[in-house]
Write an enzyme that holds these catalytic residues in place. Sequence first.
Site, PDB file in Angstrom:
ATOM      1  N   GLU A   1      57.337  62.530  45.004  1.00 34.59           N
ATOM      2  CA  GLU A   1      58.625  62.477  45.714  1.00 34.59           C
ATOM      3  C   GLU A   1      59.363  63.735  45.291  1.00 34.59           C
ATOM      4  OE1 GLU A   1      61.614  62.765  46.576  1.00 34.59           O
ATOM      5  OE2 GLU A   1      62.717  60.880  46.369  1.00 34.59           O
TER       6      GLU A   1
ATOM      7  N   GLU B   1      63.092  71.801  47.032  1.00 32.79           N
ATOM      8  CA  GLU B   1      62.861  71.538  45.616  1.00 32.79           C
ATOM      9  C   GLU B   1      61.506  72.059  45.149  1.00 32.79           C
ATOM     10  OE1 GLU B   1      63.507  67.428  44.746  1.00 32.79           O
ATOM     11  OE2 GLU B   1      65.636  67.507  45.239  1.00 32.79           O
TER      12      GLU B   1
END
Length: 678
Positions: A144, A153
């Site tokens: 995730e 990210e």
Amino acid sequence: MKTFCGRANPTTGSMEWLEGDEDYDYHQEIARSRYADMLHDKDRNTKYYQGIRAAVCRVKERGEKAIVLDIGTGTGLLSMMAASAGADFCYAIEVFKPMANAAVKIVEKNGFHDKIKVINKHSTEVTVGPDGDMQCRANILVTELFDTELIGEGALPTYEHAHKYLVQEGCEAVPHRATVYVQLVESKRMWSWNKLFPVHVKAEDGEKIIVSPSEMENCPGVPSVCDIQLNQMPSSDFTILSDVVTMFSVDFSKPVRSASTYYRVQLEPVKSGKAQIVLSWWDIDMDPSGTINCTMAPYWVKSTSAFQWRDHWMQCVYFLPNEESVLQGEKVDLTACRDEYSLWYKLQKARGEEESKADVRVESPVCRCQAHLLWNRPRFGELNDQNRTRQYIKSLMKVLKTDSVCLCISDGSLLPVLAHYLGAKQVFTLENSSVSCSVMEKISVLVGEPFFTTSLLPWHNLYFWYARTAVASHLTSNVTILPQSASLHMMIVEFQDLWRIRSPCGICEGFDVRTMDDMIQVRRLKSFSTTLGKTNSLNFRESREAEPHPLWEYPCKSLSDPQEVLTFDFRKTVPQHCVSSKGSVNLLRKGKSHGAVLWMEYHLTADISVSTGLMEISNEKGNCEWNPHCKQAVYFFSSVIESEVLSDLPSAVTYAMNFDTKTGEITMDFKLLILSGI
């Protein structure tokens, strides 16, 4: 070992040295992260669990042991799901040490310490082999690593490395794929977050128009995404110009490339208009067949019955380099370029494939006008707010004279230009820097919005007061200060959803994550007391700060009337003593008291004010409309009182506010009172 960190105080402007040590408490960083929001995301958690069960089942059906690699494990939740689903062993990678320590405790508390190994490293540093962190490569990859933009990210380089060094060829992946969707729209409101609109000034010698310079008008801006809660954007604020189309997909079960590249789709506009904005979101399929799907699609794309509120994944607004006119039915090419961490878009008339390929440049756009580096998106919107600008023009017209020497103290403000157009003799501007005032004449009018780029919380713009104090010797004895004063206001509210980001989770998908709750709650110091007689009180004192949130994106209803709690007189210099107040507000509506919202109001003249917070309470239910260009301060209460029947349970909140003029900090204490009527 002691360490000292320097920081500029956003309110006073002074340099401060803060002491820390090797035992620095990271709990506050964890509390301000989105872990609680993720744990409350039922849709996300359920879909991950379903996908993990299915992946483990597929591996077992092939007669293989299920070895799981969980990158970015956080609380260890996904690894525990895998172990519970029958995985033989899980390697849970977490680079953030306090979070890794929490994961170890949570895993042990849930009885999986023999099935899950938490590794406190970046995944690119993990070794595989008999003496390595992992005994062998994994055949199930669970991650995730996504943000609102999907890749912001570092998901792509992380997947790329994992496929090369940490997982088997042909591994199962949860999620299996991600798909990015786009839609072309026209929106004056969203476009106002990227370009400066003309400003009309009605002066004594006629109307004048302030226009942005050509380098600003033609500037492509910056590639950074504008991520917002699109579900709070009314349909009246944008015009849809195209259908929703798939921009690109990434299959996480196969090797992933992070190198810069581009994708192109052809759109056929469903309506003529000015193409300004690309709206984008993504979904993830947890299984190869796509039957387990988790989507970020906004309300006009999917039914509200399936809507899951979340704040850790929202939707994206991308600004085209320039607005482009499109005609209904006349095809256009939309190109998405990306590097490892970001995306940007450009639109062109449809051309042949070979011609199109020759024209693609993947280089990231660079701001040439500096404005996109100085002003964030809300600041652009604030400067383009015509009603707000009219308030400043009206105020300036009241105080400026033909012999006025005007000094403006604000960052990137239009006030100096307005003052010049309105007839001031001389105009100086002092930005947030140590500019000498020695060249100035005596200042007869001192103005500010005030706005400073270093401000996070509403009261940080009180830097204007400190700057006004610093230049006091350069002001005439009868100087006019605009704004002449400011006030801090407060209101108790019930949030529709925002409360989730600070709410304990307890049990998540059957797993005990109360260790995480304890870390989030660690700074919330609570005590409960009951007194005989008229009042039973739930009393808490909290060593915490308010936090900034753009509340137009987070619906709430007022439980009390707004209350002025502190005032600041800019006509005087900053006093040596603290500015304090105590009082109480009655709760007028039933609901859950999630916290207090605080904002500033600036009183430009005796009869003209501008608010950075509440614009109006729109109906009897207490629904609030907030200034969309500013973040308001939210102080979450640890203890929540739910008042269901006010006639039987009149409630109030007492407060104590203290503004320390030496540090520029505001401390606040609240006490929730239940009047029992005994």
